[in-house]
Write an enzyme that holds these catalytic residues in place. Structure first.
Site, PDB file in Angstrom:
ATOM      1  N   LEU A 101       0.798  -1.221   0.000  1.00  0.00           N
ATOM      2  CA  LEU A 101       0.000   0.000   0.000  1.00  0.00           C
ATOM      3  C   LEU A 101       0.837   1.280   0.000  1.00  0.00           C
ATOM      4  CD1 LEU A 101      -2.804  -1.070   2.514  1.00  0.00           C
ATOM      5  CD2 LEU A 101      -2.697  -1.465   0.043  1.00  0.00           C
ATOM      6  N   CYS A 102       2.153   1.142  -0.112  1.00  0.00           N
ATOM      7  CA  CYS A 102       3.036   2.298  -0.173  1.00  0.00           C
ATOM      8  C   CYS A 102       3.078   2.788  -1.618  1.00  0.00           C
ATOM      9  CB  CYS A 102       4.424   1.874   0.299  1.00  0.00           C
ATOM     10  SG  CYS A 102       5.527   3.209   0.667  1.00  0.00           S
ATOM     11  N   HIS A 103       2.911   4.092  -1.820  1.00  0.00           N
ATOM     12  CA  HIS A 103       2.917   4.662  -3.163  1.00  0.00           C
ATOM     13  C   HIS A 103       4.321   4.649  -3.763  1.00  0.00           C
ATOM     14  CE1 HIS A 103      -0.792   6.403  -1.521  1.00  0.00           C
ATOM     15  NE2 HIS A 103      -1.202   6.428  -2.778  1.00  0.00           N
TER      16      HIS A 103
ATOM     17  N   GLU B 125       9.941   5.660   3.390  1.00  0.00           N
ATOM     18  CA  GLU B 125      11.175   5.551   2.614  1.00  0.00           C
ATOM     19  C   GLU B 125      12.397   5.797   3.487  1.00  0.00           C
ATOM     20  OE1 GLU B 125       7.866   5.733  -0.110  1.00  0.00           O
ATOM     21  OE2 GLU B 125       8.339   6.934   1.650  1.00  0.00           O
TER      22      GLU B 125
ATOM     23  N   ASP C  85      24.721  -7.868   8.330  1.00  0.00           N
ATOM     24  CA  ASP C  85      25.109  -8.979   7.457  1.00  0.00           C
ATOM     25  C   ASP C  85      26.610  -8.999   7.196  1.00  0.00           C
ATOM     26  OD1 ASP C  85      24.645 -11.180   5.571  1.00  0.00           O
ATOM     27  OD2 ASP C  85      25.152  -9.684   4.043  1.00  0.00           O
TER      28      ASP C  85
END
Length: 172
Positions: A74-76, A118, A132
């Site tokens: 649902l993120c634009h 973002e 990592d």
């Protein structure tokens, strides 16, 4: 206050931002990777076998912000005009003997929706990349404190994180 990503029946729904005014929007976020002081020294000296930890983490954070709509439902999809990822190496051990890397990200655009997700995604993926690349040297690393520091633009106005305030229930 109601949730913005649900429709009138309570089902998940993407927000229609088509009628919103285009404004300059910016968000800054942060996160921390805690590690042994010896691990931080390896990062600082660029002495890990996997290579330039901070350089790779910076690119990973930038790429993550650009791919946010592919990662977060649902993120634009946004045309970001700027993505910054910066690091501060804090080698003074904390009370538990840990050093840390502070990650600060910034995302900007001129658009109809905010860029907090973002900026948070950039900080998260940069932290995961550091983890990592250092995990073989330090099994006790951990990630904490990923949060929005500041946002501006749009109808909700300016938000600035206040470490002294009660943030439970604060809306971003």
């Amino acid at each position: 206050m109601s949730l913005t990503h649900t429709d009138h029946e309570g089902k998940a729904s993407m927000v229609d931002v088509g009628q919103k005014e285009i404004t300059r929007r910016e968000a800054r976020a942060e996160g921390y990777v805690y590690m042994a002081p010896a691990t931080l020294l390896l990062v600082k000296d660029n002495a890990l076998k996997k290579g330039d930890v901070l350089g790779v983490a910076r690119i990973a954070g930038i790429q993550a912000a650009k791919q946010c709509s592919q990662l977060v439902p649902l993120c634009h999809p946004l045309m970001l005009s700027y993505i910054g990822v910066e690091f501060a190496l804090e080698d003074a051990p904390s009370a538990d003997g840990q050093a840390r890397i502070r990650i600060e990200t910034c995302c900007r655009l001129n658009g109809q929706t905010g860029v907090e997700i973002e900026a948070l995604t950039a900080a998260s993926v940069a932290a995961l990349t550091i983890f990592d690349m250092c995990k073989a040297a330090d099994k006790k690393m951990h990630i904490e404190g990923i949060r929005v520091l500041e946002k501006s633009g749009g109808n909700s106005g300016h938000y600035l994180f206040d470490a002294g305030a009660d943030v439970a229930g604060s809306a971003v």
